[in-house]
Design a protein around this motif. Sequence first.
Motif, PDB file in Angstrom:
ATOM      1  N   ALA A 149       6.555   7.141  10.589  1.00  0.00           N
ATOM      2  CA  ALA A 149       5.177   7.061  11.105  1.00  0.00           C
ATOM      3  C   ALA A 149       4.224   6.596  10.015  1.00  0.00           C
ATOM      4  O   ALA A 149       3.333   5.768  10.265  1.00  0.00           O
ATOM      5  N   ALA A 150       4.402   7.106   8.788  1.00  0.00           N
ATOM      6  CA  ALA A 150       3.559   6.670   7.672  1.00  0.00           C
ATOM      7  C   ALA A 150       3.802   5.199   7.355  1.00  0.00           C
ATOM      8  O   ALA A 150       2.856   4.439   7.071  1.00  0.00           O
ATOM      9  N   ALA A 151       5.063   4.768   7.415  1.00  0.00           N
ATOM     10  CA  ALA A 151       5.387   3.365   7.148  1.00  0.00           C
ATOM     11  C   ALA A 151       4.717   2.445   8.151  1.00  0.00           C
ATOM     12  O   ALA A 151       4.179   1.384   7.790  1.00  0.00           O
ATOM     13  N   ILE A 152       4.701   2.836   9.412  1.00  0.00           N
ATOM     14  CA  ILE A 152       4.068   2.003  10.454  1.00  0.00           C
ATOM     15  C   ILE A 152       2.561   1.948  10.242  1.00  0.00           C
ATOM     16  O   ILE A 152       1.937   0.885  10.389  1.00  0.00           O
ATOM     17  N   ARG A 153       1.954   3.078   9.899  1.00  0.00           N
ATOM     18  CA  ARG A 153       0.504   3.074   9.650  1.00  0.00           C
ATOM     19  C   ARG A 153       0.148   2.133   8.498  1.00  0.00           C
ATOM     20  O   ARG A 153      -0.823   1.365   8.573  1.00  0.00           O
ATOM     21  N   ILE A 154       0.930   2.191   7.428  1.00  0.00           N
ATOM     22  CA  ILE A 154       0.669   1.293   6.289  1.00  0.00           C
ATOM     23  C   ILE A 154       0.857  -0.156   6.715  1.00  0.00           C
ATOM     24  O   ILE A 154       0.036  -1.036   6.390  1.00  0.00           O
ATOM     25  N   PHE A 155       1.940  -0.425   7.434  1.00  0.00           N
ATOM     26  CA  PHE A 155       2.219  -1.797   7.864  1.00  0.00           C
ATOM     27  C   PHE A 155       1.071  -2.386   8.683  1.00  0.00           C
ATOM     28  O   PHE A 155       0.673  -3.536   8.477  1.00  0.00           O
ATOM     29  N   GLU A 156       0.542  -1.609   9.607  1.00  0.00           N
ATOM     30  CA  GLU A 156      -0.545  -2.116  10.447  1.00  0.00           C
ATOM     31  C   GLU A 156      -1.788  -2.447   9.623  1.00  0.00           C
ATOM     32  O   GLU A 156      -2.556  -3.352   9.971  1.00  0.00           O
ATOM     33  N   ALA A 158       0.854  -1.184   0.000  1.00  0.00           N
ATOM     34  CA  ALA A 158       0.000   0.000   0.000  1.00  0.00           C
ATOM     35  C   ALA A 158       0.891   1.234   0.000  1.00  0.00           C
ATOM     36  O   ALA A 158       2.074   1.182   0.356  1.00  0.00           O
ATOM     37  N   THR A 159       0.322   2.353  -0.390  1.00  0.00           N
ATOM     38  CA  THR A 159       1.075   3.602  -0.483  1.00  0.00           C
ATOM     39  C   THR A 159       0.393   4.700   0.323  1.00  0.00           C
ATOM     40  O   THR A 159      -0.791   4.608   0.657  1.00  0.00           O
ATOM     41  N   CYS A 160       1.178   5.743   0.582  1.00  0.00           N
ATOM     42  CA  CYS A 160       0.663   6.916   1.279  1.00  0.00           C
ATOM     43  C   CYS A 160       1.375   8.140   0.719  1.00  0.00           C
ATOM     44  O   CYS A 160       2.608   8.141   0.608  1.00  0.00           O
ATOM     45  N   ALA A 161       0.612   9.176   0.348  1.00  0.00           N
ATOM     46  CA  ALA A 161       1.189  10.411  -0.193  1.00  0.00           C
ATOM     47  C   ALA A 161       1.278  11.460   0.902  1.00  0.00           C
ATOM     48  O   ALA A 161       0.398  11.553   1.776  1.00  0.00           O
ATOM     49  N   PHE A 162       2.346  12.248   0.852  1.00  0.00           N
ATOM     50  CA  PHE A 162       2.531  13.318   1.828  1.00  0.00           C
ATOM     51  C   PHE A 162       1.990  14.635   1.266  1.00  0.00           C
ATOM     52  O   PHE A 162       2.087  14.896   0.058  1.00  0.00           O
ATOM     53  N   MET A 163       1.445  15.459   2.142  1.00  0.00           N
ATOM     54  CA  MET A 163       0.926  16.750   1.720  1.00  0.00           C
ATOM     55  C   MET A 163       2.034  17.605   1.120  1.00  0.00           C
ATOM     56  O   MET A 163       1.862  18.266   0.092  1.00  0.00           O
TER      57      MET A 163
END
Length: 425
Positions: A325-332, A309-314
Amino acid sequence: MSTFALVDCNNFYASCERVFRPHLVNRPIVVLSNNDGCVVARSHEAKVLGIAMGVPLFQVRHIVEQYGVVVLSSNYALYGDLSERVTSVLAAAAPRIEVYSIDESFLDLDRLAVPDLTAWCRDLRTRVLRWTGIPVSIGIGPTKTLAKLANRIAKGSQRVEGVLDLSGNPAWTEAALRKTAVGDVWGIGFRWSKMLVNHGIGTALDLRDAPDMWIRRRMGVVGLRTVHELRGIACHDLETEPAPKQTTCCSRTFGEAVTDNVQVRDAIVAFATRAIEKIRTANQVCGTIQVFIATDRFDTAAQQYASSATCAFMTPTADSRSIVAAAIRIFERLWRDGFAYRKAGVLLLDLSSAKNIVPSLFTDEPPQSRPLMKAIDQVNARFGRGSIGLGLSARAAPWRMRQEHLSPRFTTRWHELPVARIDLD
């Protein structure tokens, strides 16, 4: 006319291992991939024994035991440092240099005012060996492709004493092209090689003499440039400045399968931290992060699961706190109980220069980000990577690489420096 030289370190990984351990000279050596899985480098003596590149160690265990082959884990700290030392010697000798890989560099000899390029290159070869302990072979040609071809022949021929010049001798160039299989030409991959052989083009000489229109139709502009380079027409100049990376990845196959959530999360944190260090070194920031985890797809008896999964930063960032922190959120979100995970990784995407980032009132980057990250990098540079960071985990964690045959990191670890003892008796 342009003149290029390709300097290639001979059996580089094995040569690095021999610099500080001369008792390994003339002994067969194999260097293994991550987790000591497959053979990724061999000394000449190991090649003679028939050990192939990429073969799993267990498949050649009988050869290793029968002939006393020295088995070593990949020591990238040592190889990288010695590569930089070789590069520094080459850069001091040539007007321009392109570092092509960890063990290869192109030199620009066009403006080098010397009467005999072969003699100059032999002197350079001697200098590199004396100052670094690494043997090299040098190929010279009017194009990078011909220099690469000359180097290949120089490496396998004792007659030329490690240096072959194809820049001013058409007869030698013709003979070199005739004895080189088309699949061994720089830039000709397996698919093109198979197609060319099926059409009666089996050597580099056949490829050089092929009609332009036929090559353009079958192989496009890239293939046509290769043909022109074989004819001595330079189509590729030195790339002295590497192009900025668009992505950076840090991933590992675990030393053993891991079922514990905390252990895999620690691996994700470590991978994210290392990837962030890379982009900060390049003065870049990332706009998106991707995390993936997977079980062992080769274990047919185990339940399989893989997801990403991916997450974009503002605002694009290189702040370890935001990215981790973003990596941990995706991992969970990705985690599923009941599976034995064998691989994980972090990709930093949409990289751009940190100089181009305009501060915003709506940024999600923590305050005082850049000074803090600079301080962390300085501490790690002085005291060693991992001296300070986020969520440091045990060095004996099961997800860490298996390196049972790792040699000392002679040039990058104080406690592993070689010690010279003098007997005064």
